[in-house]
Motif scaffolding. Structure first.
Motif, PDB file in Angstrom:
ATOM      1  N   GLY A   1      -3.727  15.384  -7.886  1.00 23.38           N
ATOM      2  CA  GLY A   1      -2.768  16.370  -7.362  1.00 23.38           C
ATOM      3  C   GLY A   1      -3.163  16.063  -6.056  1.00 23.38           C
ATOM      4  O   GLY A   1      -1.957  16.475  -5.087  1.00 23.38           O
ATOM      5  N   SER A   2      -4.280  15.655  -5.532  1.00 22.51           N
ATOM      6  CA  SER A   2      -4.257  14.898  -4.218  1.00 22.51           C
ATOM      7  C   SER A   2      -3.744  13.167  -3.811  1.00 22.51           C
ATOM      8  O   SER A   2      -4.171  12.532  -4.671  1.00 22.51           O
ATOM      9  N   PRO A   3      -3.405  13.614  -2.783  1.00 22.62           N
ATOM     10  CA  PRO A   3      -3.096  12.132  -2.060  1.00 22.62           C
ATOM     11  C   PRO A   3      -3.912  10.426  -1.955  1.00 22.62           C
ATOM     12  O   PRO A   3      -4.902  11.982  -2.050  1.00 22.62           O
ATOM     13  N   LEU A   4      -3.248  10.301  -2.806  1.00 27.27           N
ATOM     14  CA  LEU A   4      -4.316   8.370  -3.595  1.00 27.27           C
ATOM     15  C   LEU A   4      -3.765   7.710  -2.291  1.00 27.27           C
ATOM     16  O   LEU A   4      -2.647   7.589  -2.732  1.00 27.27           O
ATOM     17  N   VAL A   5      -4.315   6.433  -1.530  1.00 22.91           N
ATOM     18  CA  VAL A   5      -4.150   5.451  -0.914  1.00 22.91           C
ATOM     19  C   VAL A   5      -4.466   4.111  -2.412  1.00 22.91           C
ATOM     20  O   VAL A   5      -5.437   4.479  -2.160  1.00 22.91           O
ATOM     21  N   VAL A   6      -2.951   3.362  -2.068  1.00 21.03           N
ATOM     22  CA  VAL A   6      -3.357   2.263  -3.882  1.00 21.03           C
ATOM     23  C   VAL A   6      -2.578   1.411  -3.424  1.00 21.03           C
ATOM     24  O   VAL A   6      -1.925   1.650  -2.579  1.00 21.03           O
ATOM     25  N   VAL A   7      -3.300   0.088  -2.951  1.00 23.37           N
ATOM     26  CA  VAL A   7      -2.677  -1.055  -3.786  1.00 23.37           C
ATOM     27  C   VAL A   7      -1.721  -1.098  -4.364  1.00 23.37           C
ATOM     28  O   VAL A   7      -1.925  -0.993  -5.555  1.00 23.37           O
ATOM     29  N   LEU A   8      -0.767  -2.027  -4.541  1.00 17.72           N
ATOM     30  CA  LEU A   8      -0.390  -1.698  -5.426  1.00 17.72           C
ATOM     31  C   LEU A   8       0.630  -3.633  -5.456  1.00 17.72           C
ATOM     32  O   LEU A   8       0.648  -4.054  -5.148  1.00 17.72           O
ATOM     33  N   GLU A   9      -0.174  -3.211  -7.214  1.00 14.65           N
ATOM     34  CA  GLU A   9       0.224  -4.691  -7.476  1.00 14.65           C
ATOM     35  C   GLU A   9       1.542  -5.150  -7.336  1.00 14.65           C
ATOM     36  O   GLU A   9       2.698  -3.943  -8.248  1.00 14.65           O
ATOM     37  N   GLN A  10       3.254  -5.749  -7.320  1.00  9.82           N
ATOM     38  CA  GLN A  10       4.428  -6.384  -7.706  1.00  9.82           C
ATOM     39  C   GLN A  10       4.287  -6.524  -9.036  1.00  9.82           C
ATOM     40  O   GLN A  10       3.842  -7.162 -10.102  1.00  9.82           O
ATOM     41  N   GLY A  11       5.518  -4.993  -9.346  1.00  9.96           N
ATOM     42  CA  GLY A  11       5.802  -5.320 -11.098  1.00  9.96           C
ATOM     43  C   GLY A  11       4.734  -4.257 -12.198  1.00  9.96           C
ATOM     44  O   GLY A  11       5.522  -4.573 -13.062  1.00  9.96           O
ATOM     45  N   SER A  12       3.757  -3.370 -10.983  1.00  9.38           N
ATOM     46  CA  SER A  12       2.978  -2.736 -11.922  1.00  9.38           C
ATOM     47  C   SER A  12       3.299  -1.471 -11.954  1.00  9.38           C
ATOM     48  O   SER A  12       4.343  -1.368 -11.871  1.00  9.38           O
ATOM     49  N   PHE A  13       3.037  -0.862 -13.303  1.00  8.72           N
ATOM     50  CA  PHE A  13       3.422   0.252 -14.063  1.00  8.72           C
ATOM     51  C   PHE A  13       3.550   0.979 -12.353  1.00  8.72           C
ATOM     52  O   PHE A  13       4.590   2.051 -12.525  1.00  8.72           O
TER      53      PHE A  13
ATOM     54  N   ILE B   1       0.805  -1.410   0.382  1.00  6.85           N
ATOM     55  CA  ILE B   1       0.107   0.196  -0.028  1.00  6.85           C
ATOM     56  C   ILE B   1       0.496   1.128   0.053  1.00  6.85           C
ATOM     57  O   ILE B   1       1.809   1.059   0.692  1.00  6.85           O
ATOM     58  N   ALA B   2       0.055   2.143  -0.824  1.00  8.78           N
ATOM     59  CA  ALA B   2       1.604   3.192  -0.901  1.00  8.78           C
ATOM     60  C   ALA B   2       0.472   4.311  -1.563  1.00  8.78           C
ATOM     61  O   ALA B   2      -1.055   4.439  -1.792  1.00  8.78           O
ATOM     62  N   VAL B   3       1.013   5.516  -0.779  1.00  9.87           N
ATOM     63  CA  VAL B   3       0.336   6.969  -1.069  1.00  9.87           C
ATOM     64  C   VAL B   3       0.896   7.976  -2.501  1.00  9.87           C
ATOM     65  O   VAL B   3       1.785   8.202  -2.041  1.00  9.87           O
ATOM     66  N   VAL B   4       0.594   8.160  -3.061  1.00 11.83           N
ATOM     67  CA  VAL B   4       1.245   8.197  -4.430  1.00 11.83           C
ATOM     68  C   VAL B   4      -0.281  10.109  -4.682  1.00 11.83           C
ATOM     69  O   VAL B   4      -1.299   9.457  -4.117  1.00 11.83           O
ATOM     70  N   ASN B   5       0.591  10.297  -5.373  1.00 14.71           N
ATOM     71  CA  ASN B   5      -0.202  11.686  -6.555  1.00 14.71           C
ATOM     72  C   ASN B   5       0.133  11.691  -7.745  1.00 14.71           C
ATOM     73  O   ASN B   5       0.999  10.836  -8.305  1.00 14.71           O
ATOM     74  N   SER B   6      -0.059  12.195  -8.460  1.00 12.10           N
ATOM     75  CA  SER B   6       0.308  12.716 -10.233  1.00 12.10           C
ATOM     76  C   SER B   6       2.201  12.943 -10.051  1.00 12.10           C
ATOM     77  O   SER B   6       2.474  12.472 -10.922  1.00 12.10           O
ATOM     78  N   SER B   7       2.393  13.544  -9.142  1.00 10.98           N
ATOM     79  CA  SER B   7       3.971  13.698  -8.998  1.00 10.98           C
ATOM     80  C   SER B   7       4.806  12.633  -8.913  1.00 10.98           C
ATOM     81  O   SER B   7       5.533  12.292  -9.441  1.00 10.98           O
TER      82      SER B   7
END
Length: 131
Positions: free
Chosen positions: A106-118, A3-9
């Protein structure tokens, strides 16, 4: 999965890092280039839609997939030889990543990351280059 917090940057900084993004593109080209000739044919592009994208995300009918392949070639095959070379594939990947960045915004978004995904590659880049 992570799980990570991401935004466009998160994504745009990854795409803007020429060395990191070029390595990412070369890696994905090797994954989708089934015959290893360094370019993507219609069959290779078809494989992207048939094998790498989640079931149900894109149409699975042959005519629909062929239409998607033609759209990709029409948009990114700059020399009109019916193949995507490394630079053309890089443009395709940049378009995908920039679309992800626009979608996240631009707003922070919590996402679940699949291993190896873009997106996981962009997050790894962000973690590696953070001060």
């Amino acid at each position: 999965m992570n799980i990570a917090v991401v935004n466009s940057s998160t994504i745009t900084k990854f795409v803007d890092d020429k060395n990191a993004f070029d390595e990412f593109v070369r890696g994905w080209l090797a994954v989708v280039d089934e015959d290893g000739d360094g370019v993507l044919s219609r069959d290779d592009i078809r494989g992207i839609f048939c094998k790498l994208l989640p079931l149900g995300y894109y149409p699975r009918e042959k005519d629909e997939i062929d239409g998607l392949c033609e759209s990709v070639l029409e948009r990114f095959d700059q020399d009109r030889n019916g193949l995507l070379d490394g630079n053309e594939f890089k443009s395709f990947m940049m378009e995908i990543m920039n679309a992800l960045a626009r979608g996240i915004g631009g707003s922070p978004l919590v996402v679940v990351l699949e291993q190896g995904s873009f997106l996981s590659k962009a997050v790894q880049h962000q973690l590696a280059t953070s001060d």
